[in-house]
Design an enzyme around this catalytic site. Structure first.
Site: not given
Length: 312
Positions: A96-97
């Protein structure tokens, strides 16, 4: 029970960690958090996260999620070796990210298309030239290795994983519980619903008309004619409003329809291709291979019994 383990690297982005914790807290999953050293892991938002499990938790994980972290220093050798070992035994690797930096440092993104927060995408590309970094994607699905763009794009990716694991209805239920849209316009095509432009000038009506005629050989000129505009004007306004070109939107909708028919009917692959407007079984196979790294038969087998009935 599918085991999901999040690896919290210091300083972990708390929001990125909370996303998989919430999405994978439902039926069908067990969720846990681990760290290189159990104890207090600092977050980027000023508070610590207490983690009781160490890297050994990755040894039995079906899916590993690496939330964003900062600063973006390369993780330690034990962390990188644990990530490589999990991937080597077939574990699904997800970031994520800025968690993508950890996967890239472990070499798990080499030769793959990946994404991260648009602000950090240039650095990811510069540090890891073997990674094909696309800053325009909400998420990139490489099969066993998946990455998401910044912050809330992690929700899009996690919902995509639920859909792939348990079907569209399960993903929509999770989205409703989280009070989020099961699909967001822009970026990589997602497969959770049929989005329409929110427009008061008839654009949504044109798209709705197109969805009813997908089996026909529609062109951008056909859509423009339905809207009463020239093809050039229609294409410009459609792209400005939806963030995607009308031709690409049509292809996405046809793949969506093909997926729905594979999930919910027993129609032959040739008929699925015809009804979805993809034309031939060969074209359907090519599209599904590119978009989901699978075949129509494998896709149907994966969703049989998960997304409802199986009648035409």
């Amino acid at each position: 029970m599918h085991t999901v383990v999040a690896l919290a690297l210091p300083a972990v982005v708390a929001f990125d960690l909370a996303i998989p914790a919430e999405v994978f807290s439902g039926a069908g999953y067990s969720f846990a958090v681990c760290a290189e050293t159990p104890g207090r892991v600092p977050s980027t938002t000023g508070f610590d996260v207490h983690v009781s499990l160490g890297l050994e938790a990755l040894e039995t994980a079906d899916t590993v999620v690496v939330p964003g972290y900062a600063p973006l220093a390369e993780p330690s050798r034990p962390v990188l070796e644990a990530l490589r070992a999990t991937s080597a035994r077939g574990g699904r690797m997800v970031s994520v990210c800025t968690g993508a930096f950890a996967l890239a440092a472990a070499g798990l993104l080499d030769g793959r298309t990946a994404t991260t927060h648009w602000m950090d995408a240039p650095e990811l590309a510069a540090r890891y030239p073997d990674v094909d970094v696309d800053p325009d994607m909400l998420y990139a699905d490489g099969g066993r290795t998946l990455t998401s763009a910044g912050f809330a794009a992690g929700i899009d990716l996690c919902l995509h994983l639920v859909r792939m694991d348990h079907g569209a209805e399960a993903a929509i239920r999770v989205a409703r519980r989280l009070v989020v849209a099961p699909h967001r316009e822009g970026g990589q095509a997602q497969f959770l619903e049929r989005p329409l432009p929110a427009s008061g000038d008839g654009m949504a009506a044109v798209c709705a008309w197109a969805l009813r005629h997908l089996a026909e050989p529609l062109t951008v000129a056909d859509l423009a004619r339905q809207a009463g505009w020239s093809p050039r004007t229609f294409a410009r306004r459609f792209t400005a409003e939806t963030g995607t070109a009308p031709h690409r939107w049509l292809i996405t909708q046809r793949v969506l329809e093909a997926r729905r028919l594979l999930e919910q009917t027993d129609l032959p692959v040739e008929e699925v291709a015809r009804r979805s407007g993809l034309g031939t079984a060969a074209n359907l196979r090519a599209r599904l291979s590119r978009d989901a790294s699978t075949t129509p038969t494998a896709y149907r087998r994966a969703f049989r019994g998960r997304s409802g009935g199986a009648s035409p």
